[in-house]
Design an enzyme around this catalytic site. Structure first.
Site, PDB file in Angstrom:
ATOM      1  N   ALA A  60      21.604   9.048  84.170  1.00  0.00           N
ATOM      2  CA  ALA A  60      22.973   9.375  84.560  1.00  0.00           C
ATOM      3  C   ALA A  60      23.034   9.442  86.082  1.00  0.00           C
ATOM      4  O   ALA A  60      22.013   9.708  86.734  1.00  0.00           O
ATOM      5  CB  ALA A  60      23.345  10.716  83.951  1.00  0.00           C
ATOM      6  N   GLY A  99      19.140   9.331  80.932  1.00  0.00           N
ATOM      7  CA  GLY A  99      20.204   8.653  80.186  1.00  0.00           C
ATOM      8  C   GLY A  99      19.878   7.190  79.948  1.00  0.00           C
ATOM      9  O   GLY A  99      20.345   6.597  78.965  1.00  0.00           O
ATOM     10  N   GLU A 102      17.832   7.181  76.958  1.00  0.00           N
ATOM     11  CA  GLU A 102      18.691   7.549  75.824  1.00  0.00           C
ATOM     12  C   GLU A 102      19.507   6.341  75.352  1.00  0.00           C
ATOM     13  O   GLU A 102      19.704   6.141  74.157  1.00  0.00           O
ATOM     14  CB  GLU A 102      19.603   8.720  76.213  1.00  0.00           C
TER      15      GLU A 102
HETATM   16  C1  3H9 Z   1      20.239  12.231  83.117  1.00  0.00           C
HETATM   17  O1  3H9 Z   1      20.051  11.065  82.939  1.00  0.00           O
HETATM   18  C2  3H9 Z   1      20.981  13.115  82.181  1.00  0.00           C
HETATM   19  C3  3H9 Z   1      21.160  12.516  80.829  1.00  0.00           C
HETATM   20  O2  3H9 Z   1      20.133  12.908  79.955  1.00  0.00           O
HETATM   21  C4  3H9 Z   1      22.378  13.036  80.120  1.00  0.00           C
HETATM   22  C5  3H9 Z   1      23.672  12.785  80.652  1.00  0.00           C
HETATM   23  C6  3H9 Z   1      24.769  13.251  79.704  1.00  0.00           C
HETATM   24  N1  3H9 Z   1      21.590   9.003  90.186  1.00  0.00           N
HETATM   25  O3  3H9 Z   1      13.967   7.630  94.636  1.00  0.00           O
HETATM   26  P1  3H9 Z   1      14.419   6.460  95.435  1.00  0.00           P
HETATM   27  C7  3H9 Z   1      19.215   7.080  94.289  1.00  0.00           C
HETATM   28  S1  3H9 Z   1      19.683  12.990  84.530  1.00  0.00           S
HETATM   29  C8  3H9 Z   1      22.054   8.768  91.414  1.00  0.00           C
HETATM   30  O4  3H9 Z   1      14.334   6.545  96.910  1.00  0.00           O
HETATM   31  P2  3H9 Z   1      12.321   4.888  94.254  1.00  0.00           P
HETATM   32  C9  3H9 Z   1      18.409   7.901  95.263  1.00  0.00           C
HETATM   33  O5  3H9 Z   1      19.106   9.068  95.618  1.00  0.00           O
HETATM   34  C10 3H9 Z   1      18.943  11.674  85.471  1.00  0.00           C
HETATM   35  N2  3H9 Z   1      21.304   8.270  92.423  1.00  0.00           N
HETATM   36  O6  3H9 Z   1      13.724   5.100  94.956  1.00  0.00           O
HETATM   37  C11 3H9 Z   1      18.271   6.923  96.417  1.00  0.00           C
HETATM   38  O7  3H9 Z   1      19.518   6.896  97.093  1.00  0.00           O
HETATM   39  P3  3H9 Z   1      19.581   6.698  98.655  1.00  0.00           P
HETATM   40  C12 3H9 Z   1      17.619  11.305  84.969  1.00  0.00           C
HETATM   41  C13 3H9 Z   1      20.033   8.007  92.139  1.00  0.00           C
HETATM   42  O8  3H9 Z   1      12.225   3.437  94.035  1.00  0.00           O
HETATM   43  C14 3H9 Z   1      18.113   5.586  95.700  1.00  0.00           C
HETATM   44  O9  3H9 Z   1      18.664   5.776  94.399  1.00  0.00           O
HETATM   45  N3  3H9 Z   1      17.010  10.360  85.861  1.00  0.00           N
HETATM   46  C15 3H9 Z   1      19.479   8.236  90.878  1.00  0.00           C
HETATM   47  O10 3H9 Z   1      11.264   5.614  95.008  1.00  0.00           O
HETATM   48  C16 3H9 Z   1      16.692   5.123  95.574  1.00  0.00           C
HETATM   49  O11 3H9 Z   1      15.934   6.183  94.995  1.00  0.00           O
HETATM   50  C17 3H9 Z   1      16.186  10.732  86.846  1.00  0.00           C
HETATM   51  O12 3H9 Z   1      15.870  11.882  87.009  1.00  0.00           O
HETATM   52  C18 3H9 Z   1      20.319   8.748  89.871  1.00  0.00           C
HETATM   53  N4  3H9 Z   1      19.866   8.985  88.618  1.00  0.00           N
HETATM   54  O13 3H9 Z   1      12.435   5.644  92.858  1.00  0.00           O
HETATM   55  C19 3H9 Z   1      15.661   9.632  87.731  1.00  0.00           C
HETATM   56  N5  3H9 Z   1      18.171   7.891  90.907  1.00  0.00           N
HETATM   57  O14 3H9 Z   1      19.015   5.350  98.917  1.00  0.00           O
HETATM   58  C20 3H9 Z   1      15.789  10.011  89.173  1.00  0.00           C
HETATM   59  C21 3H9 Z   1      17.925   7.453  92.157  1.00  0.00           C
HETATM   60  O15 3H9 Z   1      21.005   6.859  98.995  1.00  0.00           O
HETATM   61  N6  3H9 Z   1      15.359   8.961  90.040  1.00  0.00           N
HETATM   62  N7  3H9 Z   1      19.048   7.519  92.897  1.00  0.00           N
HETATM   63  O16 3H9 Z   1      18.720   7.781  99.224  1.00  0.00           O
HETATM   64  C22 3H9 Z   1      14.068   8.677  90.309  1.00  0.00           C
HETATM   65  O17 3H9 Z   1      13.162   9.277  89.768  1.00  0.00           O
HETATM   66  C23 3H9 Z   1      13.761   7.626  91.324  1.00  0.00           C
HETATM   67  O18 3H9 Z   1      14.893   7.468  92.137  1.00  0.00           O
HETATM   68  C24 3H9 Z   1      13.397   6.247  90.745  1.00  0.00           C
HETATM   69  C25 3H9 Z   1      13.319   5.201  91.884  1.00  0.00           C
HETATM   70  C26 3H9 Z   1      12.044   6.363  90.050  1.00  0.00           C
HETATM   71  C27 3H9 Z   1      14.441   5.778  89.772  1.00  0.00           C
END
Ligand code: 3H9
Length: 691
Positions: A60, A99, A102
């Protein structure tokens, strides 16, 4: 459109296109529902959901969590996908997280490329999966594996995902081509048994008991974070209740947590870490070869951290015996990693082979980056940097791992002060994520950019700091330890202070830490500080313990007594030493409650952090929080000392001002969160309404 529809033969491809990581915001949720509706048309046999770019769906959109939820909600999307009368195949490259997983679980089939990473990391954001994840996952994989995945948030790679049954296939051809072929193959097959919500979970008393153990263990390790324990409860519910009841409970708990202070804190630190890692201008240069000077605990750890990321490392020691001891330490550490199943023996051998030892500085002639981790005195640094300046390539970056010394003074002994930077690692350097990158007055912006890029490549969480005694973290730690020391004089005991702070969520209490790292180390540090630059009363007990030979764990006694490395109880001598110190400084003992212990220590760190920002040593309050969370055991779910202070609102500010009026108030800097020079909410993140 963020969800592109494309028809290949009779297969409908739904391409999620929301760079950089394909997070799902309202428009993508709407687009997926529209896509499923289109898939019901007669000219379509099956649907493929695939991400554009390197990611499937990273979850999400976290940025939306600060606002009221907007329909369609993710649970509606996943229900629509699962209810589709045409088979839906998830084609997963890169990240399928939260998500995103999911959505994949709602699909009837899952195909992943070899680079895929699948997980439910919601607990790391203070949440639980909110779109059926806790209910579908245990209907697909072993419930204990599911419980571990939701509690830890750790993703699985494709091989592991196939082993546990999370995916149906690992792609052997280009993902999209294989996904379309697979979709064609399954198009005419019945969907019976492919809708996870319709399945039951095989359970037993043994599984329920194992879940109870896992929960108890998880709650203990979570240090007060709520989400991991709740996530395990929901897995148990999946075993004991019908799907509908389970998913309703999951949604209710998700919404509760979404607006919790812990979720706001964890979002704050998530974004603060990413903000801190960003460059401040300057183009990064390439780094191919690295040198490390000093094969002691720190140097060996740094060499391993660099070698683990695939860089060839030349490790320098003064003589063959010291070098052999260092290389032996490294070999033992890798062997230990293999024994603990943290890595395979092949990977360990590969990493170990990246490190070459030498005793001659000439071996560093080709290095692009040289990190000095030798003895912490100016004389030693001075001599090393002169020698380095003579042998290193003119463009090579010279870094020092000093924790306190003046980097400008170190740079000044070289003919290339612009190429000198601080890389302050935390011990053990191959494990701890934090890396303070200290820029001197003359550090070239390209050198800073290179250091940041290098930190990211070696898996570190970098924070840029300016030059001052202790940089960001150790300077805050000094304030925190000062209040802990003063609390002893004012009536608390070491074990009460430690317990109050570990109950708050700190990994260890300050006196247990002092014993572990050696009380003599801090003592030596104070001996070379300017008189009047620290509060002697706060450290009188420490200094007296050292003078009596109680240096902490390594001498069997410090603030506590130890037997075989385990705490046996309080050191009875401490009470007398405290009494003498009280008399000496004219302090009266009084009753001090837990609230004051925690507030004094944490707010002291926060106030120092605000001052650090005000002086420009740290760029923003978020950087300060990132340092204390990742290097000093501050509980992540409280967001860092400044975030914590902000959450206390006006009460916190009033408390700060009160302490500044107290008997030792002169040590409390004037900066407070209402100070107009300190922007405490970077990127528009509000602490109050971020939920
Ligand atoms: C969820 O899903 C809830 C659901 O169960 C239910 C809903 C009803 N959203 O980390 P990076 C941005 S909770 C928005 O530097 P990497 C991040 O801020 C979510 N933005 O890259 C950054 O922005 P900026 C569950 C996001 O390659 C840019 O993307 N998911 C999100 O080192 C690059 O990120 C997570 O917890 C997001 N979800 O790593 C995953 N994710 O360039 C969280 C990233 O402006 N994310 N951004 O600074 C991560 O773990 C890492 O970002 C990922 C990529 C591994 C994906």
């Amino acid at each position: 459109m963020p969800i592109h529809q494309e028809i290949v033969g009779r297969i409908l491809l739904l391409r999620v296109d929301n760079p950089p990581v394909n997070a799902l915001s309202r428009v993508e949720r709407r687009g997926l529902i529209d896509g499923i509706v289109r898939g019901a048309d007669e000219d379509i046999d099956a649907v493929v959901i695939i991400g554009t770019g390197a990611s499937f769906i990273a979850g999400a959109d976290i940025r939306e969590f600060g606002q009221p939820p907007e329909p369609p909600h993710l649970p509606e999307v996943v229900e629509a996908i699962e209810a589709s009368t045409k088979p839906v195949v998830a084609a997963i490259a890169g990240q399928a997280l939260g998500g995103g997983l999911e959505v994949a679980l709602a699909c009837h089939y899952r195909l992943a490329s070899a680079d895929a990473r699948l997980g439910l990391p919601e607990t790391t954001l203070g949440l639980i999966p909110g779109a059926g994840g806790t209910q579908r996952l245990p209907r697909l994989v072993d419930p204990l594996v599911a419980a571990d995945m939701v509690a830890t948030g750790k993703p699985r790679n494709a091989t592991s995902a196939l082993q546990i049954g999370l995916i149906d296939w690992i792609a052997e051809r280009p993902l999209e081509i294989e996904a379309v072929e697979r979709a064609r193959d399954v198009a005419r097959q019945s969907l019976d048994g492919r809708r996870l919500s319709e399945g039951n979970v095989a359970t037993s008393t043994a599984i329920i008991e194992a879940l109870a153990h896992l929960k108890a263990d998880t709650v203990r390790k979570s240090r007060g974070a709520l989400a991991p324990g709740i996530a395990i409860d929901l897995i148990r519910l999946a075993l004991q209740s019908p799907y509908d009841a389970g998913v309703a409970e999951e949604r209710a708990r998700f919404l509760e947590l979404r607006s919790s202070p812990q979720a706001a804190a964890l979002r704050h630190i998530f974004f603060a870490e990413r903000e801190a890692a960003k460059g401040q201008g300057g183009a990064a240069r390439s780094v191919a070869r690295v040198g490390v000077i000093g094969a002691g605990t720190m140097g060996a750890g740094i060499a391993m951290s660099v070698a683990d990321a695939g860089f060839p490392v030349t490790l320098i020691e003064q003589n063959e015996a010291a070098l052999a001891a260092g290389l032996d330490r490294i070999a033992r550490a890798y062997g230990d990693g293999v024994a603990r199943k943290r890595l395979t023996s092949e990977v360990a051998a590969e990493r170990r082979a990246n490190i070459t030892g030498a005793t001659d500085y000439e071996a560093l002639a080709q290095a692009d980056l040289i990190i000095e981790a030798a003895f912490e005195t100016m004389e030693v640094k001075d001599s090393i940097f002169r020698r380095l300046d003579a042998v290193a390539r003119p463009e090579a970056i010279l870094a020092t791992n000093t924790s306190y010394l003046d980097i400008d003074a170190i740079a000044a002994v070289t003919d290339r002060p612009g190429q000198v930077v601080g890389l302050h690692y935390f011990s053990p350097a191959n494990v701890m994520k934090l890396l303070e990158i200290v820029h001197g007055r003359k550090t070239d912006p390209a050198v800073l950019a290179t250091a940041l890029a290098f930190a990211r490549r070696t898996g570190k969480i970098p924070v840029v700091a300016g030059v001052c005694h202790g940089f960001i973290g150790n300077r805050m730690l000094r304030a925190y330890n000062r209040e802990a020391g003063l609390l002893l004089l004012e009536g608390a005991t070491p074990s009460r202070v430690d317990k109050a702070l570990t109950d708050f969520g700190m990994a260890m209490g300050p006196f247990a830490v002092a014993d572990l790292s050696g009380i003599d180390i801090g003592h030596k540090g104070r001996m070379v500080m300017e008189p009047g630059s620290y509060e002697p009363a706060a450290f009188r007990v420490h200094d007296t313990l050292v003078s009596r030979g109680f240096h902490g764990r390594k001498t069997g006694a410090g603030f506590y007594l130890y037997c075989d490395g385990k705490v046996e109880g309080d050191n009875p001598e401490v009470a007398d030493i405290v009494a003498a110190a009280r008399e000496n400084f004219g302090v009266e003992a009084r009753n001090i409650d837990t609230h004051e212990i925690v507030e004094r220590c944490i707010f002291a760190a926060a106030a120092e952090g605000l001052q650090i920002v005000k002086e420009g040593i740290a760029a923003r309050p978020g950087d300060v929080d990132v340092v204390f969370v990742n290097g000093y055991g501050f509980p992540r779910h409280r967001g860092g000392p400044i975030f914590h202070l902000n959450q206390a609102g006006d009460v916190g500010v009033a408390a700060l001002r009160g302490y500044a009026q107290g008997p030792f108030g002169r040590w409390w800097p004037a900066a407070d969160p209402h100070d107009s020079n300190v922007e405490t909410h970077p990127r528009g993140q509000s602490t109050q309404d971020a939920a």
